[in-house]
Design a protein around this motif. Structure first.
Motif, PDB file in Angstrom:
ATOM      1  N   GLU A   1       0.876  -1.297   0.109  1.00 51.73           N
ATOM      2  CA  GLU A   1       0.151  -0.056   0.020  1.00 51.73           C
ATOM      3  C   GLU A   1       0.855   1.209   0.065  1.00 51.73           C
ATOM      4  OE1 GLU A   1      -4.027   1.132   2.114  1.00 51.73           O
ATOM      5  OE2 GLU A   1      -2.614   1.182   3.736  1.00 51.73           O
TER       6      GLU A   1
ATOM      7  N   THR B   1      -5.251  -2.043   6.427  1.00 47.74           N
ATOM      8  CA  THR B   1      -4.780  -1.181   5.424  1.00 47.74           C
ATOM      9  C   THR B   1      -5.745  -0.055   5.193  1.00 47.74           C
ATOM     10  OG1 THR B   1      -5.612  -2.579   3.695  1.00 47.74           O
ATOM     11  CG2 THR B   1      -3.252  -2.582   4.304  1.00 47.74           C
TER      12      THR B   1
ATOM     13  N   ASN C   1      -6.232   2.014   1.904  1.00 46.97           N
ATOM     14  CA  ASN C   1      -6.854   2.262   0.493  1.00 46.97           C
ATOM     15  C   ASN C   1      -6.408   1.072  -0.534  1.00 46.97           C
ATOM     16  OD1 ASN C   1      -7.261   5.109   1.072  1.00 46.97           O
ATOM     17  ND2 ASN C   1      -4.727   5.472   1.267  1.00 46.97           N
ATOM     18  N   ILE C   2      -5.648   0.443  -0.433  1.00 42.23           N
ATOM     19  CA  ILE C   2      -5.229  -0.708  -1.181  1.00 42.23           C
ATOM     20  C   ILE C   2      -6.366  -1.657  -1.601  1.00 42.23           C
ATOM     21  CG2 ILE C   2      -4.143  -2.419   0.208  1.00 42.23           C
ATOM     22  CD1 ILE C   2      -1.973  -2.921  -1.956  1.00 42.23           C
TER      23      ILE C   2
ATOM     24  N   ARG D   1     -13.226  -1.423  -2.131  1.00 43.08           N
ATOM     25  CA  ARG D   1     -11.854  -1.828  -1.999  1.00 43.08           C
ATOM     26  C   ARG D   1     -11.834  -3.327  -2.032  1.00 43.08           C
ATOM     27  NH1 ARG D   1      -9.332  -0.575   3.538  1.00 43.08           N
ATOM     28  NH2 ARG D   1      -7.612  -1.787   2.401  1.00 43.08           N
TER      29      ARG D   1
END
Length: 345
Positions: free
Chosen positions: A41, A75, A77-78, A109
Motif C-alpha cells: 500500500e 490497510t 486504500n489498497i 476496496r
C-alpha cells in the motif's frame, strides 16, 4: 524495443500464496503477509489478492475471504480480494454473503476473483464438497449463474432462490474477475461481462492469446462497462541478476519437482536449492518452466513486464509472490515499485 510511453502507467498488484518458508510457521507467515500488504500500500501497488489452496503444508491460504478481511483491516486504500475463490468448493450464496459483508465494511476496496477448479487434490475436494456427485458434476456454469443472480437480485420469477434475501442492496457488489489458466475461464469472463486474470505462471504459452481474445471479444455488463484484464506471473527481482537467480532457486526446484512427479512438494530452502544436483529430467523441466517466471534485476524485470503487458493488451500485472524469504519479498517488491516509479502513499 517497447514503447515505454504507452506503459508508464502500468499498474502492479501482488498475489499472495501465504507460503510457510522453511524454518518458519503459519503464525509467522500470516504476520509476514500483513507486513507485505502494508508495504504494498505504501509503495503504490494497486491490489493485493490471496489464493485458495488446501492440503498444502507449505501454504496456508485456505480462506482468501478471511485473509482479505484481515488485510483490509490493516490497510486504508489498497484493494484486497481473492485470487481466487474456487467456486466448486463453496455455496454461491455463502460467497455472496461473505463478499457483500466485505464490501459493506470496506466499500470500493474489495475484489472477488473466481476460479473454476477446486485448487486441491481429489480427496480434499471430496472433503470440501461433501459428496462424490458434487466433485464430478462439473456444474460450475450453474454455480456462477447463481452467484451473479444473488449479487444482482435478478433470479427469474419462478426460481426458488428468488425468495432468498441477501443482506444490503445491489450496490454492495465487489469488482468481479474470472481466473483462467486454460481456454475455459476466458469465455465466462466474456459472456458475463467480468474482468479476467490469466495465470501465466500456470500456463505461460496461453497467456497472451487468451488475454488478447478477451480484450477483443468482451461484452459489457452491469458489472463492468469495459474490459479489465491482468496477467499474473511469478516474479523474482533483486539488486543484481546473480542475486535474483539465487533467490529463484527454491521456486525453480519446487516446480521442477512438480513437473517430474516428485512427492516432495515442499518449498525448498535457499541452501537446499543451491546445493541440489538436477537430474536430466529435472533440468529439462526447469528449462521448460522458465516462461512461468520473470527473474532478474529490477530494471530488466520491469522491461520484460512492460513487454508482456503490451503483447497481452493489459494495463495491470499481478506479481505471483514466490520469494524464498520475507527479507527478499520486501526488498523485491520495493525494487520493482521503484523501477516502475509507482506513486507511493
Amino acid at each position: 524495443m517497447v514503447n515505454n510511453e504507452l506503459y508508464n502507467d502500468l499498474q502492479l498488484s501482488i498475489l499472495d500464496f501465504v507460503h510457510v518458508h522453511p524454518g518458519s510457521n503459519p503464525i509467522q507467515s500470516l504476520k509476514n503477509s500483513t507486513e507485505v500488504v502494508q508495504l504494498a500500500e505504501r509503495l503504490g501497488y494497486k491490489r493485493y489478492w490471496f489464493t485458495e489452496h488446501h492440503n498444502t503444508p507449505s501454504q496456508i491460504s485456505t480462506s482468501p475471504d478471511l485473509l482479505s478481511l484481515h488485510a483490509a483491516s490493516h490497510t486504508k486504500n489498497i484493494r484486497v480480494g481473492s485470487g481466487g475463490i474456487m467456486l466448486p468448493n463453496h455455496s454461491p450464496l455463502k460467497v455472496v454473503e461473505n463478499f457483500t459483508l466485505l464490501e459493506a465494511l470496506y466499500p470500493g476496496r474489495i475484489d472477488l476473483g473466481i476460479g473454476r477448479a477446486s485448487g486441491t487434490d481429489g480427496l480434499t475436494a471430496l472433503a470440501l464438497q461433501r459428496s462424490q456427485e458434487a466433485v464430478t458434476s462439473n456444474d460450475f456454469p450453474e454455480q456462477l449463474n447463481q452467484l451473479l443472480s444473488f449479487f444482482s437480485r435478478n433470479f427469474q420469477a419462478h426460481h426458488p432462490f428468488k425468495k432468498i434475501i441477501v443482506p444490503g442492496n445491489g450496490s454492495l457488489v465487489p469488482d468481479m474477475y474470472m481466473l483462467g489458466s486454460s481456454q475455459g475461464g476466458v469465455q465466462f469472463a466474456i459472456d458475463k461481462g467480468l474482468g479476467f486474470v490469466f495465470a501465466a505462471h500456470l500456463a505461460p504459452r496461453l497467456a497472451i492469446p487468451m488475454l488478447r481474445f478477451y480484450r477483443e471479444n468482451f461484452k459489457p455488463s452491469i458489472y463492468m462497462n469495459e474490459p479489465k484484464s491482468m496477467l499474473a506471473i511469478g516474479v523474482i527481482t533483486a539488486e543484481t541478476e546473480e542475486e535474483a537467480n539465487y533467490l529463484a532457486g527454491p521456486v525453480e526446484l519446487m516446480w521442477a519437482r512438480m513437473e517430474t512427479g516428485s512427492r516432495d512438494l515442499t518449498f525448498p530452502s535457499l541452501e537446499e536449492a543451491s546445493k541440489h544436483v538436477y537430474t536430466l529430467q529435472e533440468e529439462a523441466a526447469r528449462e521448460y518452466n522458465k516462461e512461468r517466471f520473470v527473474i532478474g534485476s529490477a530494471a530488466n524485470v520491469a522491461e520484460k513486464l512492460k513487454q508482456l503487458a503490451k503483447e497481452a493488451l493489459v494495463d495491470e500485472m499481478m506479481i505471483a509472490d514466490f520469494y524464498p524469504s520475507q527479507e527478499s519479498r520486501l526488498k523485491g517488491h520495493q525494487l520493482l515499485a521503484e523501477a516502475f516509479d509507482l506513486k507511493s502513499n
